[in-house]
Design an enzyme around this catalytic site. Structure first.
Site, PDB file in Angstrom:
ATOM      1  N   ASP A  38     106.013-128.095-107.841  1.00 36.38           N
ATOM      2  CA  ASP A  38     104.963-127.888-106.855  1.00 36.38           C
ATOM      3  C   ASP A  38     105.041-128.946-105.752  1.00 36.38           C
ATOM      4  O   ASP A  38     105.182-128.626-104.581  1.00 36.38           O
ATOM      5  CB  ASP A  38     103.572-127.860-107.516  1.00 36.38           C
ATOM      6  N   ASP A  73     106.251-136.304-104.867  1.00 33.64           N
ATOM      7  CA  ASP A  73     105.473-137.377-104.234  1.00 33.64           C
ATOM      8  C   ASP A  73     106.280-138.681-104.342  1.00 33.64           C
ATOM      9  O   ASP A  73     107.111-138.975-103.494  1.00 33.64           O
ATOM     10  CB  ASP A  73     104.114-137.447-104.936  1.00 33.64           C
ATOM     11  N   ASP A 103      96.197-128.731-109.156  1.00 34.28           N
ATOM     12  CA  ASP A 103      94.836-128.932-109.657  1.00 34.28           C
ATOM     13  C   ASP A 103      94.265-130.298-109.314  1.00 34.28           C
ATOM     14  O   ASP A 103      94.988-131.246-109.021  1.00 34.28           O
ATOM     15  CB  ASP A 103      94.824-128.800-111.181  1.00 34.28           C
ATOM     16  N   ARG A 127      93.353-124.464-109.410  1.00 30.44           N
ATOM     17  CA  ARG A 127      94.712-123.883-109.421  1.00 30.44           C
ATOM     18  C   ARG A 127      94.744-122.465-108.854  1.00 30.44           C
ATOM     19  O   ARG A 127      95.745-122.014-108.325  1.00 30.44           O
ATOM     20  CB  ARG A 127      95.268-123.845-110.855  1.00 30.44           C
TER      21      ARG A 127
HETATM   22  P1  IMP Z   1     105.718-137.713-108.509  1.00 31.86           P
HETATM   23  O1  IMP Z   1     106.335-138.050-109.851  1.00 31.86           O
HETATM   24  O2  IMP Z   1     104.934-138.873-107.948  1.00 31.86           O
HETATM   25  O3  IMP Z   1     106.738-137.176-107.523  1.00 31.86           O
HETATM   26  O4  IMP Z   1     104.623-136.601-108.760  1.00 31.86           O
HETATM   27  C1  IMP Z   1     104.957-135.309-109.035  1.00 31.86           C
HETATM   28  C2  IMP Z   1     103.838-134.577-109.745  1.00 31.86           C
HETATM   29  O5  IMP Z   1     102.564-135.161-109.513  1.00 31.86           O
HETATM   30  C3  IMP Z   1     103.724-133.171-109.206  1.00 31.86           C
HETATM   31  O6  IMP Z   1     104.535-132.283-109.924  1.00 31.86           O
HETATM   32  C4  IMP Z   1     102.259-132.861-109.377  1.00 31.86           C
HETATM   33  O7  IMP Z   1     102.028-132.346-110.678  1.00 31.86           O
HETATM   34  C5  IMP Z   1     101.580-134.181-109.279  1.00 31.86           C
HETATM   35  N1  IMP Z   1     101.025-134.397-107.930  1.00 31.86           N
HETATM   36  C6  IMP Z   1     101.481-135.204-106.949  1.00 31.86           C
HETATM   37  N2  IMP Z   1     100.703-135.168-105.859  1.00 31.86           N
HETATM   38  C7  IMP Z   1      99.709-134.281-106.167  1.00 31.86           C
HETATM   39  C8  IMP Z   1      98.581-133.773-105.399  1.00 31.86           C
HETATM   40  O8  IMP Z   1      98.314-134.132-104.232  1.00 31.86           O
HETATM   41  N3  IMP Z   1      97.814-132.852-106.049  1.00 31.86           N
HETATM   42  C9  IMP Z   1      98.044-132.406-107.324  1.00 31.86           C
HETATM   43  N4  IMP Z   1      99.088-132.857-108.051  1.00 31.86           N
HETATM   44  C10 IMP Z   1      99.917-133.791-107.473  1.00 31.86           C
END
Ligand code: IMP
Length: 189
Positions: free
Chosen positions: A113, A116, A173, A179
């Site tokens: 999805d 980040d 979510d 969702r």
């Molecule tokens: P990362 O490991 O920091 O890249 O985060 C990835 C995961 O964090 C994604 O697959 C989402 O499940 C969750 N995530 C990151 N940012 C958001 C947001 O703004 N809303 C909801 N879920 C997020």
């Protein structure tokens, strides 16, 4: 891509006493997914196996597979890193493993999805390489927040680059709410 008529998409919604503003409409999302479907279909000579990261990517994946021009094989995994609902703990746990699947020697397309920090993707890359011996690994994500990205593997197919604001809807979510919203909503400042 959805076959359903969307209900009205309000400009502002409230979840757990926080306000979120409409950020991407269903029409904008549909357009981006059609483009991604073309990009991904053109990029592969041999169809990849899709690994969908639950829960957040379930709606994105459902729409994306219907735009691909090759026969689709799908597997699901669930990874979790968020422990206080809006920020990542930095520690990844695989709560639904891929143990029954044969990914060895296959091209794998991870469907996420949001990317980040990139830590979730780094973990999955390493896991697919070492535990499953995937031949190649690429990633399609609906949203990419480049500001905080510090991963080793940037996503290959990106729906939208977005600012570092917390978003919900279209599968994503806030504390397991929101969702089902057909658009993407950003936390109001
Ligand atoms: P990362 O490991 O920091 O890249 O985060 C990835 C995961 O964090 C994604 O697959 C989402 O499940 C969750 N995530 C990151 N940012 C958001 C947001 O703004 N809303 C909801 N879920 C997020």
């Amino acid at each position: 891509m959805s076959i359903f008529q969307h209900p009205a998409t309000p400009d502002i919604i409230t979840l757990r006493e926080r306000q979120f503003r409409l950020f991407l409409t269903p029409a904008q999302i549909n357009e981006a997914i059609l483009r991604l479907g073309r990009e991904i279909s053109d990029a592969y000579e041999e169809p990849p196996v899709l690994v969908v990261v639950l829960n957040g990517a379930f709606i994105f994946a459902a729409d994306l597979v219907r735009t691909l021009h090759f026969p689709v094989q799908l597997h699901f995994t669930q990874l979790s890193s968020y422990h206080d609902e809006m920020t990542s703990s930095g520690t990844i746990r695989q709560t639904l493993p891929l143990s029954q699947t044969r990914l060895q020697g296959r091209h794998v397309l991870v469907v996420e999805d949001i990317v980040d920090s990139g830590l979730t993707l780094d973990w999955l890359h390493e896991h697919l390489k070492t535990a499953h011996r995937a031949r190649s690994i690429r990633t399609a994500c609906l949203l990419f927040k480049p500001t905080h990205f510090k991963g080793l593997f940037a996503p290959d197919f990106i729906g939208f680059e977005v600012p570092p604001r917390f978003v919900v809807g279209y599968g994503m979510d806030y504390a397991n709410e929101g969702r089902e919203l057909p658009g993407v909503y950003a936390l109001a400042e």
